[in-house]
Enzyme design. Structure first.
Site, PDB file in Angstrom:
ATOM      1  N   HIS A   1      -3.125  -1.125  -5.153  1.00 58.96           N
ATOM      2  CA  HIS A   1      -3.039  -0.114  -4.093  1.00 58.96           C
ATOM      3  C   HIS A   1      -1.865   0.833  -4.309  1.00 58.96           C
ATOM      4  CE1 HIS A   1      -4.701   0.911  -0.007  1.00 58.96           C
ATOM      5  NE2 HIS A   1      -3.876   1.896  -0.351  1.00 58.96           N
TER       6      HIS A   1
ATOM      7  N   ASP B   1       0.833  -1.212   0.000  1.00 55.83           N
ATOM      8  CA  ASP B   1       0.000   0.000   0.000  1.00 55.83           C
ATOM      9  C   ASP B   1       0.867   1.262   0.000  1.00 55.83           C
ATOM     10  OD1 ASP B   1      -2.072  -1.903   0.469  1.00 55.83           O
ATOM     11  OD2 ASP B   1      -1.743  -1.720   2.626  1.00 55.83           O
TER      12      ASP B   1
ATOM     13  N   ARG C   1       4.725  -8.256  -0.399  1.00 55.54           N
ATOM     14  CA  ARG C   1       4.186  -7.269  -1.327  1.00 55.54           C
ATOM     15  C   ARG C   1       5.163  -6.094  -1.291  1.00 55.54           C
ATOM     16  NH1 ARG C   1      -1.963  -6.329   0.364  1.00 55.54           N
ATOM     17  NH2 ARG C   1      -1.011  -6.310   2.428  1.00 55.54           N
TER      18      ARG C   1
ATOM     19  N   GLU D   1     -11.338  -0.774  -3.695  1.00 62.68           N
ATOM     20  CA  GLU D   1     -10.619  -0.169  -2.577  1.00 62.68           C
ATOM     21  C   GLU D   1      -9.396   0.563  -3.109  1.00 62.68           C
ATOM     22  OE1 GLU D   1      -9.558  -3.481  -0.037  1.00 62.68           O
ATOM     23  OE2 GLU D   1      -7.814  -4.002  -1.254  1.00 62.68           O
TER      24      GLU D   1
END
Length: 329
Positions: free
Chosen positions: A267, A21, A301, A203
């Protein structure tokens, strides 16, 4: 990081490892700031440098740590740092370890002018408009802030429905940096097949302004290989609180590419390069698709970067590039 379980390619070298993110911001003085979710989901970190590549080796400072119990005691997710109305704010989500999916959006405020050195204070949950009886009462996260025509707007994801709930994206105009002035407006719900894999999800909104248009990327589906990015857009002169002002593209604009070794991209955030012209997309992805257990808790990630080009209609083009080409002279 153990790289034995994935194939290294020219495209999947991380910009910063194990930072999901990712959010990058360039301040008016030219300094770059970077924050992201850490694998333990237990704190908010920040680093600063005068160049983008400098962020890779910049000291990372912990600004805030989760509570021991109660609200904000688990799942500290997706922090974003913004400079709003003359002050520094961080928008993030967190849950309660006694009810781990009771995720809500929260706000930190820097009490001084230097976000790396000065103290931060909790402002509590993001507040809905006085007449809004719906916002932030269910699983809510991924708040982002942007300005247009002198007004500040807040976009966030919130779940609705019964049973296996749906994550939608909502927008509201802001009254203060931690309170909305208007009731929520639904921007997008998972309409298409690529938004409905394992979970029905919209999202991770991110705003890119270009040539009189406001583009909003968002992430869709579950957090594994199927995670991908979609795109909506509106004219900067339109009423951004009118859903009819926004158009959503039928197909994702970024998705898994096994040949290049990039899995579950999403994201993201946007930032200008040092030249003040080139738009960069900072996103996260994994270098493999074989995940043991819940993909949410897989730590790998990584923050990645790509250059944004524009087509003949001045729409952004998202395409993976060789790592060596991102920062070419």
């Amino acid at each position: 990081m153990d790289k034995s379980n994935y194939r290294q390619t020219e495209y999947n070298t991380p910009f910063i490892e194990q930072r999901a993110d990712p959010y990058m911001y360039r301040h008016t003085d030219g300094m770059y700031y970077f924050t992201a979710s850490v694998p333990a989901y237990d704190r908010i970190v920040l680093r600063r440098a005068d160049t983008i590549t400098g962020l890779q080796t910049a000291e990372e400072k912990t600004l805030w740590v989760k509570h021991e119990n109660g609200s904000q005691s688990i799942h500290v997710w997706a922090p974003e740092i913004h400079y709003v109305d003359g002050g520094w704010y961080i928008y993030y989500a967190a849950g309660d370890k006694d009810n781990v999916w009771e995720i809500r959006p929260y706000v930190l405020h820097c009490k001084g002018e230097d976000p790396m050195e000065d103290a931060w204070e909790e402002l509590g949950m993001m507040r809905a408009a006085d007449e809004d009886e719906f916002s932030f009462h269910a699983f809510s996260l991924d708040g982002t802030v942007f300005e247009n025509k002198g007004e500040n707007y807040y976009i966030w994801a919130e779940k609705t429905g019964v049973g296996k709930q749906i994550s939608n994206l909502y927008i509201g105009k802001m009254e203060t940096p931690n309170k909305l002035a208007t009731t929520q407006v639904l921007l997008t719900t998972p309409d298409y097949d690529w938004e409905r894999i394992d979970f029905w999800v919209n999202e991770g909104p991110a705003i890119l302004k270009h040539n009189g248009k406001i583009f909003m990327t968002f992430s869709a589906s579950a957090t594994g290989e199927c995670y991908c990015m979609g795109l909506m857009y509106a004219d900067e002169n339109a009423d951004l609180l009118d859903p009819r002002s926004w158009t959503k593209l039928r197909h994702p604009i970024l998705k898994t590419d096994g040949e290049k070794g990039i899995f579950g991209p999403g994201h993201n955030s946007f930032v200008k390069a040092e030249d003040g012209k080139t738009d960069l997309c900072i996103y996260h992805a994994r270098p493999y698709d074989e995940i043991v257990g819940d993909p949410l808790y897989d730590p790998n990630r990584h923050a990645m970067i790509m250059k944004i080009c524009y087509d003949e209609d001045e729409f952004p083009v998202f395409s993976y590039q060789k790592t060596s080409d991102i920062f070419e002279k």
